[in-house]
Scaffold this active site. Structure first.
Site, short mmCIF file in Angstrom:
data_model
loop_
_atom_site.label_atom_id
_atom_site.label_comp_id
_atom_site.label_asym_id
_atom_site.label_seq_id
_atom_site.Cartn_x
_atom_site.Cartn_y
_atom_site.Cartn_z
N LYS A 99 14.47 81.25 50.12
CA LYS A 99 13.87 81.47 48.80
C LYS A 99 12.71 82.46 48.93
O LYS A 99 11.76 82.21 49.67
CB LYS A 99 13.38 80.14 48.24
N ASP A 144 9.32 66.90 38.78
CA ASP A 144 10.19 67.88 38.12
C ASP A 144 11.66 67.56 38.39
O ASP A 144 12.43 68.42 38.83
CB ASP A 144 9.82 69.29 38.59
N SER A 146 10.36 80.80 40.03
CA SER A 146 9.38 81.42 40.92
C SER A 146 9.99 82.38 41.93
O SER A 146 9.26 83.16 42.53
CB SER A 146 8.62 80.32 41.66
N GLY A 147 11.27 82.32 42.10
CA GLY A 147 11.82 83.20 43.11
C GLY A 147 13.33 83.31 43.11
O GLY A 147 14.02 82.71 42.31
N VAL A 165 16.81 83.06 45.43
CA VAL A 165 17.32 82.37 46.62
C VAL A 165 18.48 83.17 47.22
O VAL A 165 19.43 83.52 46.51
CB VAL A 165 17.75 80.93 46.28
N1 ATP Z 1 19.05 75.03 49.57
C1 ATP Z 1 19.83 75.65 48.68
N2 ATP Z 1 21.14 75.81 48.94
C2 ATP Z 1 21.94 76.43 48.06
N3 ATP Z 1 21.53 76.93 46.89
C3 ATP Z 1 20.25 76.80 46.58
C4 ATP Z 1 19.32 76.16 47.45
N4 ATP Z 1 18.12 76.17 46.88
C5 ATP Z 1 18.27 76.77 45.70
N5 ATP Z 1 19.54 77.16 45.51
C6 ATP Z 1 20.09 77.85 44.35
O1 ATP Z 1 19.09 78.65 43.78
C7 ATP Z 1 18.87 78.27 42.43
C8 ATP Z 1 17.42 78.47 42.11
O2 ATP Z 1 16.67 77.52 42.82
P1 ATP Z 1 15.10 77.39 42.63
O3 ATP Z 1 14.65 76.17 43.32
O4 ATP Z 1 14.46 78.67 43.00
O5 ATP Z 1 14.93 77.35 41.07
P2 ATP Z 1 14.95 76.23 39.97
O6 ATP Z 1 14.67 74.90 40.56
O7 ATP Z 1 16.21 76.41 39.19
O8 ATP Z 1 13.78 76.72 39.06
P3 ATP Z 1 12.25 76.35 39.10
O9 ATP Z 1 11.73 76.78 40.44
O10 ATP Z 1 11.70 77.13 38.00
O11 ATP Z 1 12.18 74.88 38.87
C9 ATP Z 1 19.37 76.85 42.33
O12 ATP Z 1 19.79 76.56 41.02
C10 ATP Z 1 20.51 76.84 43.31
O13 ATP Z 1 21.67 77.31 42.73
#
Ligand code: ATP
Length: 722
Positions: free
Chosen positions: A115, A212, A98-99, A101
C-alpha cells in the site's frame, strides 16, 4: 671591525628586506589556503551535520526503534519498486482513501500487497503510524498481517500479506464480479469478523478498538476466510482516558442499578484518575454517560500500556486508573493479560513494543479537561441525538444521504440499475437553476435538491468553509453544521479536480431530477455521447478526499452508493472518523470510540453480508423507498415478522434459515442505540456459535422510532389501559 661588521651586515640587511616581502605573500597565501580549507571543512562538516540531523530526525519519526520486538521488515523504496514493476498500473489491486494498493512479487515469488500512501500529510502520517503501531503489534489469524513498511523521505509504504480474494466490498458489490458468495461463506465471514473483534476487544491488553469495520476493510484469503484490515482509524483503549474514568466507578457499580432504575443517571461527583475534579455528574450528558458506562462494564487494568507507548499522560492516567479500577467490583471485569479464548492464550499473541512516548497521537483524547468534559457533554447533548436521527433516520433518509447519493449518481449513474430503470421511465428534464441558494444546506429538501446546481453547491461549500474558519473556536456545533464545515467544505478546498468536474457538468450534464419518490434523475447531453458516459462510469471514482480521480480497472472496491463514499472524507478529519452508515451513533463526530461502536458496525456489516446490499441504497420506485435504508428496513421486517425477506435474493433458497434468522437478530441487537444494550463481542461470538441465546429484542426494534409510531403505540397502550 665595526666597518667589517657593517659590511657583513649590509648584504644581510638587503637579504632581510627581500624575504620579508616574500614571506608576506607566503603568509597571505598560507592564510588564504588555510581559510579556504577551513571553509571547505566547515561546509563539509555542515553537510555532515545536516545529514546526521536529517537522519536523526527521520529516525525520530519511526514509531519504533530497531530494538523493538516487532517483526516488521523495513523495506527500501528500491525493493518495493522492483517488486511492483516500478509501481506499474497493471500491478494495482485496489485503491482506498489514503493510498493505492499494488501487488508486489518478491524475488522468491512470494506475493505481497503493497500500500502506497498517495499523499503525505499529517493525516496519512497518523494513519501510517497507527497501522504500524497497532496492526504491526498484533498477530491473529483473523487480522491481515502487516509484514513491513518503507519510510524514505516523504514516501510511505505498508506491506501486507496478499489476500487473493480482495475485499468483501468488491466481492459483494463489484459490478464485474459474477461470483455469488454462498451462505456458508457468508456465515464464516461474519464469524471471522466477530472473532477478529473478539481478539481486539478481549485478546489485547489494552484493548484495541478498530473503529472502521466495513466491507472494504474485510479482506478474503484464498478460502474466502475473512481477515480484518485497515487500522488507520483504530485506537487503543486506555481506561484512564476520558469518560471512562469519570463515570466508570459509578457506572461500573451501578450498571444494573441503572437498568433497574430505568437509567435514572443517578451519578455522583467523582474524581477522575487524572486527579482533576469533575463537575457533578448530573450536569453531564446522558449519552456521554452511557458511552462511558458501556466501556465501564469491562473495566480492567491496563498493564501493558507502557508497552504500547502511549504518551506519559495516558500512561499516568492508566496507572492511576489501575488503582481506581481495582476497586471496581464488576462482574464483567477481567484481566486480559491471561485471557484464554478458544483454547488460545491470545494475550501472548499481542506483541508489545517499545517506542517513543508520543508516537501514538492521543492528543485529542488527552486534551480533555474539566471544561472540555462539559463542552463535550454539551456537544454530545446538542447533536449526539441529532446525528442519530440523521444517520439512521428511522426510515427517513436525511438530506445528507440524498446529497451523497445524488453526487454518487452523477458520477456513476449506470452503477445503479434502479436508477437506469428510472431514467427509462421518466423523460422529464430539468435544467440547472442557478438561482437556487445553498446557504442552508442542512435544510436541503427534495425541492431544494431539484433546484440545486453544482456551481451553487460548490459556492455554498466555499462560503461555509470561510465561515468555518472564522468560527473554528465556536464550541457548540450542531451535527449539520459540523458536517458542512468539516467535510463539505473540504470538497471545495481540496478538490480542484472537482472544479473540472463542474465544468464537465456544465457542459455535459443537466440537473439531477429529484422527484417526490426521492428519486434521482440523470441526463447527459447527446453531444457527449456514450463514449463519455462510459469513461465516467467505468473509470471514474469520486473521492471526497481527492475529488475526481481515474479509477483503475482493476480496482473495483468503489464505495459508491454505500455510504462508504464518505469514508475517505470522514476518515481524513480529526473530528470525525469512521464510515457513514457503519459508524455508531454515539461515536459520530466527537464521541470517544468504544468497543460498542465496533459492535454497532458489526451489526451493519452482518446485515450487509446477509442481504448482499449496501446500507443505504436509494431505489427507483416509491414502493422500494422503505428498503432504501437497510437498517430501517430490517427493523421494519422484524416488526412484521418477516426478516428472511432481507436475505440476498441471489442465494435463492440455498441458505440456512436458522442461521440467517440468528444473524439478522444478532445484527438488530448490535444496532441498538444504547451501547449498553448491545452485546459485547464475546457474547456475539457465543450467539453465533449457538452457545448462547439471543437477548430479547427491544419491542420496536428501532432505537429512535418515528414519533408517529411512538404516538400510536402510546395511544394503543393508553386505550388498552383504559
Ligand atoms: N492485503 C491485501 N491483499 C489484497 N488486496 C488488498 C489488500 N489490502 C488492500 N487490498 C485491496 O485494496 C483496496 C483498497 O484498500 P485500502 O485499505 O487502501 O482502502 P479502503 O479500506 O477501501 O479505504 P480506506 O482506507 O479509505 O478505508 C481494497 O478494497 C482491496 O481490494
Amino acid at each position: 671591525m665595526p666597518s667589517r661588521s657593517l659590511l657583513l651586515l649590509s648584504p644581510t640587511s638587503n637579504t632581510v628586506t627581500k624575504p620579508s616581502f616574500l614571506s608576506k605573500t607566503r603568509v597571505l597565501f598560507f592564510i588564504l589556503t588555510i581559510s579556504s580549507s577551513v571553509v571547505i571543512i566547515l561546509t563539509f562538516l555542515y553537510f555532515l551535520y545536516h545529514l546526521w540531523y536529517s537522519l536523526v530526525n527521520r529516525s525520530r519519526t519511526i514509531p519504533f526503534d530497531s530494538n523493538a520486538p516487532l517483526k516488521l521488515q523495513r523495506f527500501t523504496y528500491k525493493e518495493l519498486k522492483n517488486a511492483t514493476n516500478a509501481f506499474d498500473e497493471a500491478n494495482i489491486i485496489g485503491k482506498g482513501g489514503s493510498g493505492t494498493v499494488f501487488l508486489g512479487i518478491a524475488r522468491d515469488g512470494k506475493l505481497y500487497a503493497i500500500k502506497r500512501l498517495d499523499t503525505f500529510s499529517l493525516q496519512t502520517e497518523r494513519e501510517f503510524r497507527n497501522e504500524l503501531q497497532i496492526l504491526g503489534g498484533l498477530r491473529s489469524p483473523f487480522l491481515v498481517t502487516l509484514l513491513g513498511y518503507c519510510m524514505e523521505r516523504n514516501k510511505r509504504f505498508l506491506v501486507y500479506e496478499y489476500m487473493p480474494n480482495k475485499s468483501l466490498q468488491e466481492l459483494l458489490f463489484s459490478e464485474g464480479n459474477n461470483l455469488v458468495l454462498k451462505w456458508n461463506q457468508r456465515f464464516d465471514i461474519i464469524m471471522d469478523v466477530a472473532k477478529a473483534l473478539e481478539f481486539l476487544h478481549f485478546g489485547c491488553d489494552p484493548p484495541v478498538i478498530h473503529g472502521d469495520i466495513k466491507p472494504s476493510n474485510v479482506l478474503l484469503d484464498s478460502d474466502f476466510r475473512a481477515k480484518v484490515s485497515d487500522f488507520g482509524l483504530s485506537r487503543i483503549k486506555v481506561e484512564g482516558e476520558f469518560g471512562v474514568d469519570l463515570f466508570s466507578q459509578d457506572l461500573g457499580k451501578s450498571t444494573d442499578l441503572w437498568k433497574s432504575q430505568e437509567l435514572s443517571g443517578n451519578l455522583t461527583t467523582e474524581t477522575p484518575a487524572t486527579g482533576t475534579p469533575v463537575e457533578s455528574a448530573h450536569e453531564v450528558d446522558f449519552a456521554l454517560a452511557l458511552q462511558a458506562s458501556s466501556s465501564s462494564n469491562k473495566s480492567r487494568a491496563c498493564y501493558n500500556v507502557r508497552a504500547l507507548n502511549l504518551n506519559s499522560l495516558n500512561y499516568n492516567a492508566s496507572i492511576a486508573s489501575e488503582s481506581d479500577f481495582s476497586k471496581v467490583g464488576n462482574g464483567k471485569g477481567k484481566e486480559v493479560s491471561s485471557i484464554d479464548i478458544g483454547g488460545v492464550d491470545w494475550s501472548s499473541k499481542f506483541v508489545p513494543y517499545e517506542d517513543e512516548p508520543s508516537s501514538i497521537d492521543h492528543s485529542k483524547e488527552l486534551s480533555f479537561t474539566t471544561n472540555s468534559v462539559s463542552d463535550d457533554a454539551t456537544n454530545m447533548k446538542q447533536w449526539g441525538k441529532d446525528w442519530w436521527w440523521r444517520q439512521d433516520g428511522s426510515g427517513e433518509l436525511c438530506s445528507k444521504d440524498y446529497v451523497m447519493e445524488w453526487i454518487g449518481s452523477q458520477i456513476c449513474p449506470s452503477a445503479n440499475p434502479d436508477w437506469e430503470e428510472e431514467k427509462k421511465s421518466t423523460h422529464e428534464k430539468i435544467e440547472l437553476d442557478s438561482s437556487t441558494q445553498l446557504d442552508n444546506l442542512e435544510d436541503v429538501h427534495e425541492s431544494h435538491l431539484q433546484e440545486l446546481g453544482f456551481e451553487k453547491l460548490e459556492k455554498g461549500f466555499e462560503k461555509k468553509e470561510l465561515k468555518s474558519r472564522k468560527n473554528r473556536k465556536k464550541k457548540h456545533r450542531k451535527m449539520q453544521e459540523w458536517w458542512k464545515e468539516e467535510h463539505l467544505a473540504e470538497i471545495s478546498k481540496k478538490s480542484s479536480k472537482l472544479r473540472k468536474l463542474e465544468t464537465k457538468w456544465k457542459k455535459g450534464f443537466k440537473i439531477p431530477h429529484f422527484d417526490l419518490g426521492r428519486r434521482f434523475q440523470f441526463h447527459r447531453r447527446k453531444k457527449f455521447g456514450e463514449q463519455n458516459q462510459d469513461d465516467c462510469d467505468a473509470n471514474g471514482e469520486f473521492s471526497f478526499r481527492r475529488g475526481w480521480k481515474k479509477k483503475n480497472k482493476n480496482s473495483m472496491g468503489s464505495d459508491m452508493w454505500s455510504g462508504d463514499l464518505f469514508s475517505r472524507e470522514l476518515s481524513s478529519t480529526t473530528s470525525m472518523r469512521g464510515t457513514l452508515c457503519y459508524v455508531a451513533p454515539e461515536y459520530g463526530g466527537c464521541g470517544y470510540l468504544m468497543e460498542k461502536a465496533d459492535i454497532y458496525s458489526l451489526g451493519v456489516l452482518i446485515l450487509v453480508i446477509v442481504s448482499g446490499r449496501r446500507p443505504l441504497h436509494v431505489l427507483a420506485s416509491p414502493m422500494k423507498l422503505e428498503k432504501a435504508n437497510l437498517i430501517s428496513w430490517c427493523r421494519h421486517l422484524a416488526q412484521t415478522g418477516n426478516i428472511l425477506e432481507l436475505v440476498d435474493e441471489k442465494l435463492r433458497d440455498e441458505y440456512s434459515k436458522e442461521q440467517a434468522i440468528l444473524c439478522i437478530n444478532l445484527a438488530l441487537t448490535c444496532l441498538q442505540k444504547t451501547p449498553e444494550l448491545r452485546p459485547d463481542i464475546v457474547e456475539a461470538v457465543k450467539i453465533l456459535k449457538g452457545e448462547m441465546d439471543l437477548p430479547p429484542l427491544p419491542f420496536e426494534f428501532s432505537p429512535s422510532p418515528p414519533s408517529k409510531l411512538f404516538g400510536k403505540v402510546r395511544r394503543k397502550q393508553k386505550a388498552n389501559a383504559d
